[in-house]
Design a protein around this motif. Structure first.
Motif, PDB file in Angstrom:
ATOM      1  N   ALA A   3       0.846  -1.191   0.000  1.00  0.00           N
ATOM      2  CA  ALA A   3       0.000   0.000   0.000  1.00  0.00           C
ATOM      3  C   ALA A   3       0.884   1.245   0.000  1.00  0.00           C
ATOM      4  O   ALA A   3       1.942   1.268   0.616  1.00  0.00           O
ATOM      5  N   VAL A   4       0.437   2.262  -0.718  1.00  0.00           N
ATOM      6  CA  VAL A   4       1.164   3.522  -0.775  1.00  0.00           C
ATOM      7  C   VAL A   4       0.469   4.511   0.149  1.00  0.00           C
ATOM      8  O   VAL A   4      -0.730   4.753   0.017  1.00  0.00           O
ATOM      9  N   VAL A   5       1.219   5.061   1.084  1.00  0.00           N
ATOM     10  CA  VAL A   5       0.663   6.024   2.021  1.00  0.00           C
ATOM     11  C   VAL A   5       1.037   7.423   1.548  1.00  0.00           C
ATOM     12  O   VAL A   5       2.216   7.729   1.332  1.00  0.00           O
ATOM     13  N   LEU A   6       0.032   8.259   1.348  1.00  0.00           N
ATOM     14  CA  LEU A   6       0.245   9.629   0.895  1.00  0.00           C
ATOM     15  C   LEU A   6      -0.221  10.607   1.960  1.00  0.00           C
ATOM     16  O   LEU A   6      -1.253  10.391   2.595  1.00  0.00           O
ATOM     17  N   SER A   7       0.520  11.689   2.093  1.00  0.00           N
ATOM     18  CA  SER A   7       0.094  12.739   3.018  1.00  0.00           C
ATOM     19  C   SER A   7      -1.039  13.529   2.367  1.00  0.00           C
ATOM     20  O   SER A   7      -1.286  13.422   1.161  1.00  0.00           O
ATOM     21  N   GLU A   8      -1.718  14.344   3.163  1.00  0.00           N
ATOM     22  CA  GLU A   8      -2.800  15.176   2.615  1.00  0.00           C
ATOM     23  C   GLU A   8      -2.261  16.137   1.561  1.00  0.00           C
ATOM     24  O   GLU A   8      -2.920  16.400   0.546  1.00  0.00           O
ATOM     25  N   ALA A   9      -1.056  16.661   1.769  1.00  0.00           N
ATOM     26  CA  ALA A   9      -0.453  17.588   0.800  1.00  0.00           C
ATOM     27  C   ALA A   9      -0.177  16.887  -0.529  1.00  0.00           C
ATOM     28  O   ALA A   9      -0.423  17.447  -1.602  1.00  0.00           O
ATOM     29  N   GLU A  10       0.299  15.627  -0.478  1.00  0.00           N
ATOM     30  CA  GLU A  10       0.561  14.868  -1.705  1.00  0.00           C
ATOM     31  C   GLU A  10      -0.740  14.566  -2.444  1.00  0.00           C
ATOM     32  O   GLU A  10      -0.806  14.668  -3.667  1.00  0.00           O
ATOM     33  N   LYS A  11      -1.781  14.216  -1.696  1.00  0.00           N
ATOM     34  CA  LYS A  11      -3.082  13.948  -2.315  1.00  0.00           C
ATOM     35  C   LYS A  11      -3.620  15.195  -3.001  1.00  0.00           C
ATOM     36  O   LYS A  11      -4.119  15.141  -4.129  1.00  0.00           O
ATOM     37  N   GLY A  17      -3.219  18.579  -9.938  1.00  0.00           N
ATOM     38  CA  GLY A  17      -2.599  18.249 -11.222  1.00  0.00           C
ATOM     39  C   GLY A  17      -3.609  17.708 -12.214  1.00  0.00           C
ATOM     40  O   GLY A  17      -3.606  18.073 -13.386  1.00  0.00           O
ATOM     41  N   VAL A  18      -4.503  16.836 -11.739  1.00  0.00           N
ATOM     42  CA  VAL A  18      -5.538  16.279 -12.610  1.00  0.00           C
ATOM     43  C   VAL A  18      -6.516  17.377 -13.037  1.00  0.00           C
ATOM     44  O   VAL A  18      -6.885  17.476 -14.211  1.00  0.00           O
ATOM     45  N   GLN A  19      -6.915  18.210 -12.098  1.00  0.00           N
ATOM     46  CA  GLN A  19      -7.863  19.281 -12.408  1.00  0.00           C
ATOM     47  C   GLN A  19      -7.278  20.274 -13.416  1.00  0.00           C
ATOM     48  O   GLN A  19      -7.996  20.785 -14.265  1.00  0.00           O
ATOM     49  N   ARG A  27       3.692  17.090 -19.299  1.00  0.00           N
ATOM     50  CA  ARG A  27       2.704  16.512 -20.205  1.00  0.00           C
ATOM     51  C   ARG A  27       1.303  16.748 -19.661  1.00  0.00           C
ATOM     52  O   ARG A  27       1.114  16.905 -18.466  1.00  0.00           O
ATOM     53  N   SER A  28       0.312  16.756 -20.561  1.00  0.00           N
ATOM     54  CA  SER A  28      -1.072  16.822 -20.098  1.00  0.00           C
ATOM     55  C   SER A  28      -1.482  15.421 -19.663  1.00  0.00           C
ATOM     56  O   SER A  28      -0.766  14.446 -19.893  1.00  0.00           O
ATOM     57  N   CYS A  29      -2.632  15.298 -19.046  1.00  0.00           N
ATOM     58  CA  CYS A  29      -3.080  14.013 -18.510  1.00  0.00           C
ATOM     59  C   CYS A  29      -3.254  12.948 -19.591  1.00  0.00           C
ATOM     60  O   CYS A  29      -3.137  11.766 -19.308  1.00  0.00           O
ATOM     61  N   GLU A  30      -3.540  13.350 -20.817  1.00  0.00           N
ATOM     62  CA  GLU A  30      -3.768  12.379 -21.885  1.00  0.00           C
ATOM     63  C   GLU A  30      -2.572  12.193 -22.811  1.00  0.00           C
ATOM     64  O   GLU A  30      -2.649  11.439 -23.774  1.00  0.00           O
ATOM     65  N   ASP A  31      -1.460  12.855 -22.541  1.00  0.00           N
ATOM     66  CA  ASP A  31      -0.265  12.712 -23.379  1.00  0.00           C
ATOM     67  C   ASP A  31       0.528  11.476 -22.984  1.00  0.00           C
ATOM     68  O   ASP A  31       0.773  11.234 -21.804  1.00  0.00           O
ATOM     69  N   TYR A  32       0.913  10.694 -23.999  1.00  0.00           N
ATOM     70  CA  TYR A  32       1.767   9.538 -23.761  1.00  0.00           C
ATOM     71  C   TYR A  32       3.224   9.973 -23.771  1.00  0.00           C
ATOM     72  O   TYR A  32       3.583  10.980 -24.376  1.00  0.00           O
ATOM     73  N   ARG A  33       4.058   9.165 -23.125  1.00  0.00           N
ATOM     74  CA  ARG A  33       5.501   9.339 -23.269  1.00  0.00           C
ATOM     75  C   ARG A  33       5.879   8.846 -24.658  1.00  0.00           C
ATOM     76  O   ARG A  33       5.209   7.985 -25.224  1.00  0.00           O
TER      77      ARG A  33
END
Length: 164
Positions: A3-11, A17-19, A27-33
């Motif tokens: 499990a990956v534990v994220l802080s509130e700041a990371e979340k 970033g998504v918004q 890159r944008s959210c839909e751009d591939y590498r």
């Protein structure tokens, strides 16, 4: 899988970033590498491909051998997948983690490529009940930097296109 534990700041950073349709690397959210695809990289195979996508590096080899069709599908050839995750690719691959991940990916590839309309398995039949082509697909994960299944999928398809 751990499990990956994220802080509130990371979340919050991820949500913003998504918004804003933006990733850390610009890159944008839909751009591939960009994918670097090389084919015919292993000479003693029927087909091969090496794909680098970001920091992920995968080598796929296809060997075609004549064999006997399976009893339940006497007029079809078949595919046999083996996925090996190099322990040097990522520390989590050490021990049984690599075997479990490799087995999970191989099972997924079997289900995908055995589904109707994906590969014409009847075209691999030479003589019903007697002879067919068996395509052994060996996947070697050299490095895992994310997008592992995407990279493997691209490499398998490129290796199939290179198979003769």
């Amino acid at each position: 899988m751990a499990a990956v534990v994220l802080s509130e700041a990371e979340k919050l950073y991820i949500v913003h970033g998504v918004q804003e349709d933006l990733r850390v690397d610009g890159r944008s959210c839909e751009d591939y590498r960009c994918a670097d695809v090389e084919t015919d990289v292993v000479s003693n195979t029927s087909g091969s491909a090496r794909v680098r996508l970001g920091r992920t590096d995968v080598l796929v080899c296809v060997k075609a051998e004549m064999g006997t069709p399976k009893l339940e599908k006497p007029d079809e050839g078949y595919l046999d997948f083996l996925v090996d995750c190099s322990p040097s690719a990522i520390s989590e691959f050490e021990g049984r983690g690599a075997e479990e991940l490799g087995s999970d990916i191989a099972n997924t590839l079997c289900r995908v490529y055995s589904s109707e309309g994906c590969v014409d398995l009847k075209a691999l039949c030479i003589n019903p009940r007697d002879h067919c082509w068996i395509l052994y697909v060996d996947v070697l994960v050299l490095e895992n930097g994310g997008n592992l299944f995407d990279t493997i999928s691209i490499a398998v398809k490129a290796a199939f296109f290179n198979t003769r």
